[in-house]
Motif scaffolding. Structure first.
Motif, PDB file in Angstrom:
ATOM      1  N   THR A 143       0.717  -1.485   0.179  1.00  0.00           N
ATOM      2  CA  THR A 143      -0.232   0.441  -0.160  1.00  0.00           C
ATOM      3  C   THR A 143       0.602   1.132  -0.069  1.00  0.00           C
ATOM      4  OG1 THR A 143      -1.978  -1.262   1.290  1.00  0.00           O
ATOM      5  CG2 THR A 143      -1.521   1.438   1.060  1.00  0.00           C
ATOM      6  N   LEU A 144       0.480   2.176  -0.645  1.00  0.00           N
ATOM      7  CA  LEU A 144       0.909   4.026  -0.557  1.00  0.00           C
ATOM      8  C   LEU A 144      -0.087   4.081   0.938  1.00  0.00           C
ATOM      9  CD1 LEU A 144       2.479   5.770  -1.615  1.00  0.00           C
ATOM     10  CD2 LEU A 144       0.852   6.813  -3.369  1.00  0.00           C
ATOM     11  N   PHE A 145       0.916   4.948   1.881  1.00  0.00           N
ATOM     12  CA  PHE A 145       0.270   4.768   2.087  1.00  0.00           C
ATOM     13  C   PHE A 145       0.567   6.705   3.058  1.00  0.00           C
ATOM     14  CE2 PHE A 145       1.222   1.424   4.137  1.00  0.00           C
ATOM     15  CZ  PHE A 145      -0.100   0.821   5.118  1.00  0.00           C
ATOM     16  N   VAL A 146      -0.694   7.883   2.738  1.00  0.00           N
ATOM     17  CA  VAL A 146      -0.331   9.232   2.291  1.00  0.00           C
ATOM     18  C   VAL A 146      -0.771  10.066   3.279  1.00  0.00           C
ATOM     19  CG1 VAL A 146      -0.673  11.077   0.667  1.00  0.00           C
ATOM     20  CG2 VAL A 146      -0.825   8.565  -0.267  1.00  0.00           C
ATOM     21  N   VAL A 147       0.558  10.743   3.740  1.00  0.00           N
ATOM     22  CA  VAL A 147       0.140  11.674   5.120  1.00  0.00           C
ATOM     23  C   VAL A 147       0.447  12.439   4.894  1.00  0.00           C
ATOM     24  CG1 VAL A 147       0.822   8.861   6.730  1.00  0.00           C
ATOM     25  CG2 VAL A 147       2.797  10.567   5.524  1.00  0.00           C
ATOM     26  N   GLU A 148      -0.182  13.712   5.233  1.00  0.00           N
ATOM     27  CA  GLU A 148      -0.084  15.241   5.787  1.00  0.00           C
ATOM     28  C   GLU A 148       1.044  15.567   6.803  1.00  0.00           C
ATOM     29  OE1 GLU A 148      -4.557  17.052   6.882  1.00  0.00           O
ATOM     30  OE2 GLU A 148      -3.282  15.334   8.472  1.00  0.00           O
ATOM     31  N   LYS A 149       1.974  16.385   5.734  1.00  0.00           N
ATOM     32  CA  LYS A 149       3.407  16.990   6.243  1.00  0.00           C
ATOM     33  C   LYS A 149       3.287  17.639   7.362  1.00  0.00           C
ATOM     34  CE  LYS A 149       7.632  18.259   4.790  1.00  0.00           C
ATOM     35  NZ  LYS A 149       8.641  18.598   3.746  1.00  0.00           N
ATOM     36  N   LEU A 150       3.353  17.770   8.226  1.00  0.00           N
ATOM     37  CA  LEU A 150       2.027  18.839   9.518  1.00  0.00           C
ATOM     38  C   LEU A 150       3.327  19.540  10.376  1.00  0.00           C
ATOM     39  CD1 LEU A 150      -0.029  15.630  11.572  1.00  0.00           C
ATOM     40  CD2 LEU A 150      -0.479  17.574   9.676  1.00  0.00           C
ATOM     41  N   ASN A 151       2.908  20.376  10.544  1.00  0.00           N
ATOM     42  CA  ASN A 151       3.881  21.339  11.011  1.00  0.00           C
ATOM     43  C   ASN A 151       3.034  22.098  12.307  1.00  0.00           C
ATOM     44  OD1 ASN A 151       5.746  23.533  11.952  1.00  0.00           O
ATOM     45  ND2 ASN A 151       5.039  25.149  10.653  1.00  0.00           N
ATOM     46  N   ILE A 190      -2.107  19.383  21.790  1.00  0.00           N
ATOM     47  CA  ILE A 190      -1.796  19.284  20.886  1.00  0.00           C
ATOM     48  C   ILE A 190      -0.648  19.099  21.043  1.00  0.00           C
ATOM     49  CG2 ILE A 190      -0.224  20.344  18.565  1.00  0.00           C
ATOM     50  CD1 ILE A 190      -2.466  22.441  18.650  1.00  0.00           C
ATOM     51  N   SER A 191       0.177  19.221  22.238  1.00  0.00           N
ATOM     52  CA  SER A 191       1.778  19.115  22.394  1.00  0.00           C
ATOM     53  C   SER A 191       2.337  17.490  22.937  1.00  0.00           C
ATOM     54  CB  SER A 191       2.275  19.411  23.774  1.00  0.00           C
ATOM     55  OG  SER A 191       1.679  19.706  24.590  1.00  0.00           O
ATOM     56  N   LYS A 192       1.157  16.406  23.620  1.00  0.00           N
ATOM     57  CA  LYS A 192       0.894  15.118  23.093  1.00  0.00           C
ATOM     58  C   LYS A 192       0.307  13.745  22.464  1.00  0.00           C
ATOM     59  CE  LYS A 192      -1.821  15.400  28.088  1.00  0.00           C
ATOM     60  NZ  LYS A 192      -1.749  17.138  27.909  1.00  0.00           N
ATOM     61  N   THR A 193      -0.162  14.733  20.799  1.00  0.00           N
ATOM     62  CA  THR A 193       0.576  14.092  19.916  1.00  0.00           C
ATOM     63  C   THR A 193       1.422  13.477  19.532  1.00  0.00           C
ATOM     64  OG1 THR A 193       0.378  16.453  18.405  1.00  0.00           O
ATOM     65  CG2 THR A 193      -1.494  15.423  19.422  1.00  0.00           C
ATOM     66  N   VAL A 194       1.048  12.775  18.803  1.00  0.00           N
ATOM     67  CA  VAL A 194       2.250  11.544  18.594  1.00  0.00           C
ATOM     68  C   VAL A 194       2.564  11.227  16.591  1.00  0.00           C
ATOM     69  CG1 VAL A 194       2.883  10.747  20.377  1.00  0.00           C
ATOM     70  CG2 VAL A 194       1.357   9.819  19.306  1.00  0.00           C
ATOM     71  N   TRP A 195       1.853  12.604  16.223  1.00  0.00           N
ATOM     72  CA  TRP A 195       2.669  12.211  14.922  1.00  0.00           C
ATOM     73  C   TRP A 195       2.908  12.131  14.021  1.00  0.00           C
ATOM     74  CZ3 TRP A 195      -1.011  17.864  15.452  1.00  0.00           C
ATOM     75  CH2 TRP A 195      -2.195  17.499  16.001  1.00  0.00           C
ATOM     76  N   ARG A 196       4.367  13.197  13.901  1.00  0.00           N
ATOM     77  CA  ARG A 196       5.536  12.485  13.508  1.00  0.00           C
ATOM     78  C   ARG A 196       6.073  11.100  14.055  1.00  0.00           C
ATOM     79  NH1 ARG A 196       6.203  14.941   9.221  1.00  0.00           N
ATOM     80  NH2 ARG A 196       7.764  14.627   9.439  1.00  0.00           N
ATOM     81  N   SER A 197       6.058  11.176  15.127  1.00  0.00           N
ATOM     82  CA  SER A 197       5.855   9.835  15.428  1.00  0.00           C
ATOM     83  C   SER A 197       5.973   8.281  15.255  1.00  0.00           C
ATOM     84  CB  SER A 197       6.525   9.688  16.661  1.00  0.00           C
ATOM     85  OG  SER A 197       7.249  10.465  17.285  1.00  0.00           O
ATOM     86  N   ILE A 198       4.578   8.948  14.579  1.00  0.00           N
ATOM     87  CA  ILE A 198       3.808   7.239  13.940  1.00  0.00           C
ATOM     88  C   ILE A 198       4.620   7.518  13.175  1.00  0.00           C
ATOM     89  CG2 ILE A 198       1.311   7.011  12.731  1.00  0.00           C
ATOM     90  CD1 ILE A 198       0.284   7.925  15.502  1.00  0.00           C
ATOM     91  N   HIS A 199       4.672   8.886  11.638  1.00  0.00           N
ATOM     92  CA  HIS A 199       4.923   8.241  10.500  1.00  0.00           C
ATOM     93  C   HIS A 199       6.157   8.449  10.266  1.00  0.00           C
ATOM     94  CE1 HIS A 199       1.908  12.301   9.629  1.00  0.00           C
ATOM     95  NE2 HIS A 199       1.809  11.343  10.348  1.00  0.00           N
ATOM     96  N   ARG A 200       7.255   8.338  11.305  1.00  0.00           N
ATOM     97  CA  ARG A 200       8.755   7.846  11.362  1.00  0.00           C
ATOM     98  C   ARG A 200       8.621   6.698  11.161  1.00  0.00           C
ATOM     99  NH1 ARG A 200      10.463  10.822  15.308  1.00  0.00           N
ATOM    100  NH2 ARG A 200      10.069   9.021  16.383  1.00  0.00           N
ATOM    101  N   VAL A 201       7.421   5.815  12.691  1.00  0.00           N
ATOM    102  CA  VAL A 201       7.832   4.236  12.568  1.00  0.00           C
ATOM    103  C   VAL A 201       6.766   3.525  10.940  1.00  0.00           C
ATOM    104  CG1 VAL A 201       7.322   2.196  14.458  1.00  0.00           C
ATOM    105  CG2 VAL A 201       7.771   4.471  14.791  1.00  0.00           C
ATOM    106  N   LEU A 202       6.343   4.614  10.735  1.00  0.00           N
ATOM    107  CA  LEU A 202       5.079   3.886   9.270  1.00  0.00           C
ATOM    108  C   LEU A 202       6.586   4.120   8.309  1.00  0.00           C
ATOM    109  CD1 LEU A 202       2.735   2.775   7.876  1.00  0.00           C
ATOM    110  CD2 LEU A 202       2.306   5.545   7.749  1.00  0.00           C
TER     111      LEU A 202
END
Length: 215
Positions: free
Chosen positions: A101-109, A125-137
């Motif tokens: 699968t091609l996973f398409v995620v947002e490049k969040l700032n 927002i400070s508790k979110t782990v979006w970048r960590s999820i994207h990095r592991v993915l």
């Protein structure tokens, strides 16, 4: 004895697409046929409990010098490991559900989000782990013959996927003032992310765009 070596993984052509909109407590996705929501509430409940415990340990550390600092260091290390373990298990489950699968995620700032958020929202927002999820993915996706692509989140939740009209104000539900298209705001964002990658014109009715077989 451990012998490190390099092994070139075979390259596959992803046959499916999964567009993911990252939100405070969920990842809302569209795979070309259906919407799916992945809850992150368990993770944030765990982080909230850790935060309460950390405040107690910090209070203890401030009164016990070196011993307190060592305790805080050990707890911080254990806390990071628990979060990372959860993320790896979450990503493994996601990749097992959507191999090739091609996973398409947002490049969040995240820093930019703080500028427009009030104190209460900033704390969430400070508790979110979006970048960590994207990095592991990104790290694990090739093991499943998958890839990750980042796209700009600009106007994804405010644009109509049917006619392209941009709404200035969007609540929990997106409603297009031109064509009447109505959809949950977060699901609408995942749909627009999907269409952005698939290259369909905004007037196209949303549908699958990959060469993969129907699920």
């Amino acid at each position: 004895m451990y012998l490190p070596f390099r092994h070139k993984l075979p390259r596959f052509t992803p046959i499916d697409f999964l567009a993911i909109d990252s939100n405070l407590y969920t990842l809302d996705a569209y795979d070309g046929e259906k919407f799916i929501t992945f809850s992150l509430k368990e993770l944030y409940s765990m982080k909230y409990g850790m935060e309460l415990k950390r405040s107690k340990i910090q209070s203890f550390a401030s009164k016990h010098g070196r011993k307190g600092k060592e305790l805080l260091r050990k707890y911080s290390h254990r806390e990071r490991n628990r979060v990372l373990d959860y993320l790896h298990k979450f990503v493994n489950k996601l990749l097992e559900m959507y191999p090739l699968t091609l996973f398409v995620v947002e490049k969040l700032n995240k820093q930019g989000m703080f500028e427009d958020a009030n104190r209460k929202l900033s704390k969430k927002i400070s508790k979110t782990v979006w970048r960590s999820i994207h990095r592991v993915l990104k790290y694990k996706a090739p093991l499943y013959g998958s890839f990750v692509k980042e796209v700009s989140p600009y106007l994804t939740s405010k644009s109509c996927p049917r006619c392209g009209r941009v709404s200035r104000k969007v609540g929990g539900t997106f409603r297009c003032g031109r064509c009447g298209f109505t959809l949950d705001r977060q699901l609408n964002a995942s749909l627009n992310i999907y269409l952005k990658v698939c290259g369909f014109p905004t007037s196209a009715k949303y549908r699958g765009c990959g060469s993969g077989s129907p699920r």
